[in-house]
Design a protein around this motif. Structure first.
Motif, PDB file in Angstrom:
ATOM      1  N   ALA A  84       0.825  -1.206   0.000  1.00  0.00           N
ATOM      2  CA  ALA A  84       0.000   0.000   0.000  1.00  0.00           C
ATOM      3  C   ALA A  84       0.860   1.256   0.000  1.00  0.00           C
ATOM      4  O   ALA A  84       0.612   2.220  -0.736  1.00  0.00           O
ATOM      5  N   ALA A  85       1.917   1.236   0.816  1.00  0.00           N
ATOM      6  CA  ALA A  85       2.804   2.404   0.874  1.00  0.00           C
ATOM      7  C   ALA A  85       3.495   2.632  -0.472  1.00  0.00           C
ATOM      8  O   ALA A  85       3.639   3.774  -0.940  1.00  0.00           O
ATOM      9  N   GLN A  86       3.926   1.537  -1.095  1.00  0.00           N
ATOM     10  CA  GLN A  86       4.574   1.656  -2.405  1.00  0.00           C
ATOM     11  C   GLN A  86       3.596   2.188  -3.442  1.00  0.00           C
ATOM     12  O   GLN A  86       3.945   3.034  -4.277  1.00  0.00           O
ATOM     13  N   ALA A  87       2.349   1.688  -3.427  1.00  0.00           N
ATOM     14  CA  ALA A  87       1.338   2.158  -4.377  1.00  0.00           C
ATOM     15  C   ALA A  87       1.053   3.637  -4.177  1.00  0.00           C
ATOM     16  O   ALA A  87       0.856   4.389  -5.147  1.00  0.00           O
ATOM     17  N   VAL A  88       1.023   4.080  -2.914  1.00  0.00           N
ATOM     18  CA  VAL A  88       0.798   5.505  -2.639  1.00  0.00           C
ATOM     19  C   VAL A  88       1.943   6.334  -3.198  1.00  0.00           C
ATOM     20  O   VAL A  88       1.734   7.400  -3.797  1.00  0.00           O
ATOM     21  N   ARG A  89       3.184   5.853  -3.023  1.00  0.00           N
ATOM     22  CA  ARG A  89       4.340   6.583  -3.572  1.00  0.00           C
ATOM     23  C   ARG A  89       4.264   6.649  -5.105  1.00  0.00           C
ATOM     24  O   ARG A  89       4.538   7.695  -5.709  1.00  0.00           O
TER      25      ARG A  89
END
Length: 414
Positions: free
Chosen positions: A270-275
Motif C-alpha cells: 500500500a505504501a509503495q502504491a501511494v508513492r
C-alpha cells in the motif's frame, strides 16, 4: 397565251422549289442530329466521370462506333449540299431532280441515324440515372467539407485565444491542406467517387478537430478538478494505509497464522502504491501544465488504478478483521446463513417432483457434507476461521449455481 417556254419554266421552278424543300429538310435533320449528338455526348461524359463498370465501358465503346456512323452520314450530307447549287439561274430540270433525290436520301440517312442515337440514348437511362445521382452528391459534399474546415479553424482560433495551444489539433488540421488542394482540382482530374470520398473523409476529420478544439476548455477544467480530487484521495489513502499495521497486529494476536499470512505484505504494498500514485500525480500535473492533454489523462488513469488497488488492499485487511471477529463470536450464524441457502436450493429441486434430479441432488448433498466438515474444523485449539469463512462462501456459491441451473432448465422446458 401560255407558250411552251413558259410551261417549262414553271416546271423548273416547281422542281427548284422541291429541291430547296429537300435541302431545308436535310438541313433540319442535320441540325437535329447534331443537337442530339451533343446531348448524348453530355450523357456519356457524365457516365464516364463516375462509372468504370464493364457495362459503362461497353456503352462508351458503342458510343464511339455510333459517332463514326454519325460522322459518315454527316460528311455525306455536307458533300451532297456542296454538290448542288440550287440557287443558280441555269439549274435545269435534270439537275433539280437529281438534287432533290440526293438531298432527300441524305435527309433520310440523317433521320435514320438520329433514330439509332435516340435508341442508344434510351438504353443509357439506368447508367445515366446512377451517374447523375452520384454527381448530385459532389457539390454538397465539397461544400460540407469546406464548411467543416472553416469551423475547425475557427474553433482552433477560439481555443488559442483562451490560452490553449492545441498544437496537435493544429497539426491534424494542417495535414488536410494537400487533401483540400486535391478536392479543389475537382472530379475531372480525380473522378467523382474519389472526390466525394475525399470530401467526406475531410469533413469527418475536420469535424473531429472542431469538436476537440471546442471541448478543450472543458477538458482542461476536468483535468484540473481530477488533479485536486485525486491529490486529496492519495493523501487520504496514505493515511488509511498507515492504519493497516495496527489491524495486522490485532489479527496476529487474535487469530491463527492462516487467517492473516496472505495480508502481511499489504502495508508495504500500500505504501509503495501511494508513492507511485504521488509520482504519477506529479507527472500528470506537469503534462497538464504543458497542455499535453492525452498524457495528463493517461497519468491520472494510472493514479486512479493505483488508488483502487490501495483501497481494495486496505479495505480487505479491515474487512478480514471484522468478519473474523464476527465468526469467532458466533460461528453458528454463518452456518445458519449457509444452511438456509442450501435448504432453499433443495426446496426448488424438489418442486413438483417426488425425487430430485441426481445432477441437482448430488452437489447439494455434497454441500451439506462440506458445511458439516467446515464446522467440525473449528473444534481445534487454534481454529482457522478464515478457512471456515472461505469454505462456507464456496458452499453457498455451489447452492446458488444449482438454483441457477434449475431455473434455466425449467425456462427451456426441460
Amino acid at each position: 397565251m401560255t407558250t411552251a417556254r413558259s410551261w417549262w419554266r414553271r416546271g423548273d421552278d416547281n422542281l427548284r422549289a422541291e429541291a430547296q424543300a429537300a435541302k431545308d429538310a436535310a438541313a433540319q435533320a442535320f441540325y437535329e442530329l447534331d443537337t442530339a449528338q451533343r446531348d448524348l455526348e453530355i450523357s456519356i461524359e457524365t457516365i464516364a466521370a463516375v462509372d468504370d463498370s464493364p457495362e459503362a465501358r461497353r456503352a462508351l465503346g458503342s458510343f464511339r462506333a455510333l459517332g463514326e456512323r454519325i460522322d459518315q452520314v454527316s460528311a455525306a450530307y455536307i458533300a451532297t449540299v456542296d454538290a448542288h447549287d440550287i440557287d443558280r439561274d441555269e439549274l435545269d430540270h435534270t439537275a433539280a431532280s437529281r438534287a432533290r433525290a440526293e438531298l432527300t436520301r441524305a435527309k433520310d440517312e440523317l433521320v435514320n441515324v438520329k433514330g439509332e442515337l435516340e435508341r442508344f440514348q434510351s438504353s443509357l437511362t439506368p447508367l445515366l440515372g446512377k451517374a447523375e445521382t452520384q454527381l448530385a452528391r459532389l457539390a454538397p459534399a465539397r461544400e460540407r467539407a469546406k464548411q467543416s474546415l472553416l469551423a475547425a479553424s475557427n474553433a482552433l482560433d477560439a481555443a488559442r485565444a483562451a490560452g490553449l495551444k492545441a498544437d496537435d489539433l493544429a497539426a491534424r488540421l494542417a495535414a488536410l491542406a494537400p487533401e483540400l488542394t486535391r478536392l479543389n482540382e475537382g472530379a475531372s482530374k480525380h473522378g467523382v467517387q474519389q472526390t466525394v470520398q475525399r470530401a467526406d473523409e475531410m469533413r469527418r476529420e475536420a469535424e473531429a478537430v472542431r469538436a476537440e478544439a471546442e471541448r478543450l476548455p472543458e477538458r482542461a477544467q476536468e483535468i484540473d478538478k481530477r488533479l485536486v480530487s485525486l491529490r486529496t484521495r492519495v493523501q487520504a489513502l496514505g493515511t488509511r494505509a498507515e492504519g493497516v499495521t495496527p489491524v495486522l497486529s490485532e489479527l496476529r494476536r487474535g487469530f491463527s497464522a492462516a487467517c492473516w499470512q496472505d495480508l502481511q505484505q499489504v502495508p508495504e504494498q500500500a505504501a509503495q502504491a501511494v508513492r507511485q500514485a504521488e509520482s504519477a500525480l506529479a507527472e500528470a500535473r506537469a503534462a497538464r501544465d504543458g497542455q499535453r492533454w492525452a498524457d495528463a489523462t493517461a497519468r491520472l488513469a494510472t493514479v486512479r488504478a493505483l488508488m483502487d488497488d490501495v483501497d481494495g488492499a486496505v479495505g480487505a485487511a479491515g474487512d478480514r478483521l471484522r468478519r473474523l471477529k464476527e465468526v469467532r463470536k458466533d460461528p453458528k450464524a454463518e452456518v445458519e446463513k449457509t444452511r438456509f441457502v442450501i435448504r432453499d436450493a433443495q426446496r426448488l429441486a424438489m418442486q413438483g417432483r417426488t425425487t430430485p434430479e441426481p445432477r441437482h441432488a448430488r452437489p447439494l448433498d455434497e454441500a451439506v457434507a462440506r458445511l458439516d466438515s467446515a464446522l467440525a474444523g473449528l473444534e481445534g485449539r487454534h481454529p482457522d476461521y478464515w478457512a471456515f469463512l472461505t469454505e462456507t462462501a464456496a458452499v453457498r456459491e455451489t447452492a446458488n449455481r444449482v438454483v441457477a441451473n434449475i431455473r434455466e432448465e425449467r425456462a427451456q422446458g426441460r
